[in-house]
Design a protein around this motif. Structure first.
Motif, short mmCIF file in Angstrom:
data_model
loop_
_atom_site.label_atom_id
_atom_site.label_comp_id
_atom_site.label_asym_id
_atom_site.label_seq_id
_atom_site.Cartn_x
_atom_site.Cartn_y
_atom_site.Cartn_z
N CYS A 26 -5.99 -5.46 -10.11
CA CYS A 26 -5.75 -5.22 -8.64
C CYS A 26 -4.87 -6.23 -8.15
CB CYS A 26 -6.80 -5.01 -7.95
SG CYS A 26 -7.72 -6.51 -7.74
N PRO A 29 -1.56 -3.58 -6.48
CA PRO A 29 -1.68 -3.26 -5.21
C PRO A 29 -2.17 -4.25 -3.86
CG PRO A 29 -3.61 -2.59 -6.63
CD PRO A 29 -2.33 -3.20 -7.48
N HIS A 33 -0.12 -4.28 -0.47
CA HIS A 33 -0.78 -4.34 0.83
C HIS A 33 -0.45 -5.61 1.42
CE1 HIS A 33 -4.02 -3.42 3.44
NE2 HIS A 33 -4.64 -4.53 3.24
N THR A 40 -4.09 0.34 2.09
CA THR A 40 -4.47 0.06 0.67
C THR A 40 -4.61 1.09 -0.08
OG1 THR A 40 -6.49 -1.38 1.86
CG2 THR A 40 -6.82 -0.82 -0.59
N ALA A 43 -0.99 1.77 -1.38
CA ALA A 43 -0.87 0.54 -2.34
C ALA A 43 -1.15 0.69 -3.83
CB ALA A 43 -1.28 -0.83 -1.73
N ILE A 44 -2.59 1.27 -3.87
CA ILE A 44 -3.00 1.51 -5.12
C ILE A 44 -2.19 2.86 -5.65
CG2 ILE A 44 -5.05 2.69 -6.34
CD1 ILE A 44 -6.73 1.29 -4.00
N GLU A 45 -1.79 3.90 -5.03
CA GLU A 45 -1.06 4.89 -5.70
C GLU A 45 0.18 4.30 -6.08
OE1 GLU A 45 -0.96 7.60 -2.26
OE2 GLU A 45 -3.25 8.13 -2.53
N GLN A 46 0.82 3.28 -5.51
CA GLN A 46 2.15 3.00 -5.96
C GLN A 46 2.00 1.87 -6.92
OE1 GLN A 46 3.90 3.56 -1.58
NE2 GLN A 46 4.69 1.71 -2.14
N SER A 47 0.89 1.71 -7.73
CA SER A 47 0.65 0.54 -8.40
C SER A 47 0.51 1.21 -9.74
CB SER A 47 -0.41 -0.30 -7.94
OG SER A 47 -0.12 -0.88 -6.93
N ALA A 65 4.25 -1.99 -9.85
CA ALA A 65 4.17 -1.36 -8.63
C ALA A 65 5.64 -1.05 -8.26
CB ALA A 65 3.34 -2.38 -7.74
N HIS A 67 7.78 -0.15 -4.22
CA HIS A 67 7.75 0.07 -2.74
C HIS A 67 9.06 0.57 -2.40
CE1 HIS A 67 6.48 0.07 1.34
NE2 HIS A 67 7.49 -1.13 1.60
#
Length: 96
Positions: A26, A29, A33, A40, A43-47, A65, A67
């Motif tokens: 983790c 993400p 974040h 959050t 961030a999880i979806e982009q990792s 990841a 962004h």
């Protein structure tokens, strides 16, 4: 933040969000974040996710990841380790 502060924050993030099997899973993400102040879940979806439990690879090709901020794309390779060999291997893999 010190190394210990980061480790504690990532561990707390993992416990709260139940991502992966260990804190390293983790770290990307958590970084998104913290760095970009995104929610959050975003961030999880982009990792990338860790390999599946059945052993199938996730084929993230070294991208842990990403962004997008205005017109810039940030591609992130993250290592939750101080081991130079792991970091060097990641850089070589990312360069491919």
């Amino acid at each position: 933040m010190t190394r210990k502060d980061i480790e504690a924050a990532v561990r707390a993030f993992r416990e709260k969000e139940a991502i992966g099997e260990e804190p390293a899973d983790c770290f990307p993400p958590w970084y998104l974040h913290q760095q970009y102040k995104i929610p959050t879940q975003q961030a999880i979806e982009q990792s990338s996710t860790p390999d599946d439990a059945d052993g199938r690879r996730n084929y993230e090709f070294g991208i842990d990841a990403f962004h997008i901020d205005q017109a810039s794309l940030f591609i992130i390779q993250a290592k939750f380790s101080e081991k130079i060999k792991l970091i060097a291997d990641a850089i070589r893999g990312f360069n491919k």
